[in-house]
Design an enzyme around this catalytic site. Sequence first.
Site, short mmCIF file in Angstrom:
data_model
loop_
_atom_site.label_atom_id
_atom_site.label_comp_id
_atom_site.label_asym_id
_atom_site.label_seq_id
_atom_site.Cartn_x
_atom_site.Cartn_y
_atom_site.Cartn_z
N GLY A 79 0.79 -1.23 0.00
CA GLY A 79 0.00 0.00 0.00
C GLY A 79 0.83 1.28 0.00
CG HIS A 111 -0.49 4.54 2.12
ND1 HIS A 111 -0.01 4.23 3.37
CD2 HIS A 111 -1.31 3.52 1.80
CE1 HIS A 111 -0.53 3.09 3.77
NE2 HIS A 111 -1.33 2.63 2.84
CG ASP A 114 -1.69 6.72 -2.29
OD1 ASP A 114 -1.72 7.95 -2.43
OD2 ASP A 114 -0.69 6.03 -2.54
NE ARG A 120 -13.70 11.17 -6.43
CZ ARG A 120 -13.43 10.86 -7.69
NH1 ARG A 120 -12.48 10.01 -7.99
NH2 ARG A 120 -14.13 11.40 -8.67
#
Length: 166
Positions: A79, A111, A114, A120
């Site tokens: 990630g 992050h 991100d 989203r």
Amino acid sequence: MSVIKEVIGKENLMPYQKISMGKRKKIALIAHDNKKPDLVEWADFNKDILSQHSLLATGTTGEMLSRELGLEVTRFESGPLGGDQQIGARITEGFIDFLVFFWDPLEPHPHDPDVKALLRIAVVWNIPLACNRASADFMISSPLMSEEYDRLLIDYKSRMEKRYIT
Ligand SMILES: O=C(CO)COP(=O)(O)O
């Protein structure tokens, strides 16, 4: 590449675009460090169902799922190194159609933007999204897991075109 099959909807009602999901779902699995034990336990309980689908994961999550449960998992970067973004891009391209993401609500992450972007994009593309174990339980026990399913999307294309005309 567009994954949108057709635009449907009655005149004067909201038009929709349709994206088909096969019986074998492409499921992305992600967990932040404090949530990894939760995800591994959940995946172990649901191993038989999960093994009927294609599994993808961010680096460390995927490594744990393969090592501890013997599941076949396609792994992206970790990630913090861009794995969430890679998964988001695959959702947009239509290569992932289901997301289980046990994100940690009690820890900041380098992050975080991100993570937010991935959540989203999952909403934009109307894919099933479980962010905790109860949601994941309900989703995986749905009869739709073994059926074909058409995801409906708001006709974003017309909406974008309208933006540029005004
Ligand atoms: O940080 C993550 C999701 O935001 C998960 O990454 P890892 O699976 O590599 O731990």
